[in-house]
Scaffold this motif. Structure first.
Motif, PDB file in Angstrom:
ATOM      1  N   GLN A   5       0.829  -1.207   0.000  1.00  0.00           N
ATOM      2  CA  GLN A   5       0.000   0.000   0.000  1.00  0.00           C
ATOM      3  C   GLN A   5       0.863   1.256   0.000  1.00  0.00           C
ATOM      4  O   GLN A   5       0.577   2.215  -0.724  1.00  0.00           O
ATOM      5  CB  GLN A   5      -0.946   0.010   1.210  1.00  0.00           C
ATOM      6  CG  GLN A   5      -1.934   1.147   1.198  1.00  0.00           C
ATOM      7  CD  GLN A   5      -2.872   1.085   0.009  1.00  0.00           C
ATOM      8  OE1 GLN A   5      -3.417   0.027  -0.293  1.00  0.00           O
ATOM      9  NE2 GLN A   5      -3.060   2.198  -0.675  1.00  0.00           N
ATOM     10  N   THR A   6       1.927   1.240   0.788  1.00  0.00           N
ATOM     11  CA  THR A   6       2.842   2.382   0.825  1.00  0.00           C
ATOM     12  C   THR A   6       3.470   2.621  -0.546  1.00  0.00           C
ATOM     13  O   THR A   6       3.521   3.755  -1.034  1.00  0.00           O
ATOM     14  CB  THR A   6       3.938   2.152   1.880  1.00  0.00           C
ATOM     15  OG1 THR A   6       3.326   1.989   3.155  1.00  0.00           O
ATOM     16  CG2 THR A   6       4.922   3.316   1.924  1.00  0.00           C
ATOM     17  N   SER A  35       2.308   1.620  -3.454  1.00  0.00           N
ATOM     18  CA  SER A  35       1.242   2.038  -4.377  1.00  0.00           C
ATOM     19  C   SER A  35       0.945   3.519  -4.232  1.00  0.00           C
ATOM     20  O   SER A  35       0.803   4.236  -5.222  1.00  0.00           O
ATOM     21  CB  SER A  35      -0.031   1.231  -4.129  1.00  0.00           C
ATOM     22  OG  SER A  35       0.167  -0.117  -4.439  1.00  0.00           O
ATOM     23  N   ASP A  36       0.837   3.968  -2.986  1.00  0.00           N
ATOM     24  CA  ASP A  36       0.569   5.386  -2.732  1.00  0.00           C
ATOM     25  C   ASP A  36       1.684   6.264  -3.304  1.00  0.00           C
ATOM     26  O   ASP A  36       1.417   7.324  -3.874  1.00  0.00           O
ATOM     27  CB  ASP A  36       0.413   5.649  -1.233  1.00  0.00           C
ATOM     28  CG  ASP A  36      -0.850   5.015  -0.657  1.00  0.00           C
ATOM     29  OD1 ASP A  36      -1.746   4.635  -1.440  1.00  0.00           O
ATOM     30  OD2 ASP A  36      -0.928   4.892   0.583  1.00  0.00           O
TER      31      ASP A  36
END
Length: 85
Positions: free
Chosen positions: A33-34, A36-37
């Protein structure tokens, strides 16, 4: 937080293994997620940067076509002699 490397395979109980797997999957999801962000953030910045560059070029082209010169220190554009209303 339980670290998988801290446990030895022989000492892993039936109850501990699912917890370790769940923790590992959660850590992987958080990292994904990190990343991707960060990728999405960079892409958005690149898209807006490109759009701003295109907009600046189009404005400059329109000013040239209209015969308007940009003069430093003057806020209002100046029209070349013989053009305009």
């Amino acid at each position: 937080m339980i670290q998988f490397a801290e446990c030895r395979p022989k000492s892993i109980s039936r109850h501990l293994l699912p917890l370790l797997v769940q923790t590992l999957l959660q850590q992987m999801q958080d990292k994904f997620q990190t990343m991707s962000d960060q990728i999405i953030g960079r892409n958005i910045l690149n898209i807006f940067s490109t759009r701003i560059d295109d907009l600046e070029k189009n404005i400059a082209d329109l000013m040239t076509q209209a015969g308007v010169e940009e003069i430093e220190g003057v806020k209002e554009p100046q029209v070349k002699e013989g053009q305009g209303s």
